[in-house]
Scaffold this motif. Structure first.
Motif, short mmCIF file in Angstrom:
data_model
loop_
_atom_site.label_atom_id
_atom_site.label_comp_id
_atom_site.label_asym_id
_atom_site.label_seq_id
_atom_site.Cartn_x
_atom_site.Cartn_y
_atom_site.Cartn_z
N THR A 1 0.83 -1.20 0.00
CA THR A 1 0.00 0.00 0.00
C THR A 1 0.87 1.26 0.00
OG1 THR A 1 -1.68 -1.16 1.25
CG2 THR A 1 -1.83 1.22 1.23
N ALA B 1 -4.02 3.85 5.82
CA ALA B 1 -4.48 2.46 5.81
C ALA B 1 -4.19 1.79 7.15
CB ALA B 1 -3.82 1.69 4.67
N HIS C 1 -6.55 0.70 1.16
CA HIS C 1 -5.69 -0.04 0.25
C HIS C 1 -6.31 -0.06 -1.15
CE1 HIS C 1 -2.80 -2.97 -1.16
NE2 HIS C 1 -3.81 -3.70 -1.61
#
Length: 99
Positions: A22, A42, A70
């Motif tokens: 991510t 995230a 994500h």
């Protein structure tokens, strides 16, 4: 345009990198601060959703906030990579036509 001669990474390559890590798709696209923001967001939302859910929820449910960011980061990285790729291809076509 300053990037006419520099070939950007292929959008599918950026998509694959972003799928596994991510925020790294944004880094590959040349936006490291945006990638760092996506990664920390995230992680933060995964932590929040984990602490707001109970043990009766699934793994995905427990970390839903992180998975949501994500997915957003994945789409964002691919979109920017595709735009850069098409602009580069267009510039190459114009340069070849001008020669």
């Amino acid at each position: 345009m300053k990037d006419q001669h520099h070939r950007p990474p292929h959008p599918y390559k950026v998509l694959a990198i972003s799928f596994f890590l991510t925020g790294m798709g944004q880094v590959v696209n040349g936006h490291p601060s945006r990638g760092l923001m996506m990664a920390f967001t995230a992680l933060s939302l995964a932590w929040v959703s984990y602490n707001l859910t109970g043990v009766d929820h699934s793994f995905v449910g427990r970390f839903a906030g992180g998975f949501m960011i994500h997915a957003i980061a994945l789409m964002d990285a691919y979109r920017h990579a595709r735009i850069r790729w098409e602009q580069w291809k267009h510039a190459q076509g114009r340069a070849a036509g001008a020669v």
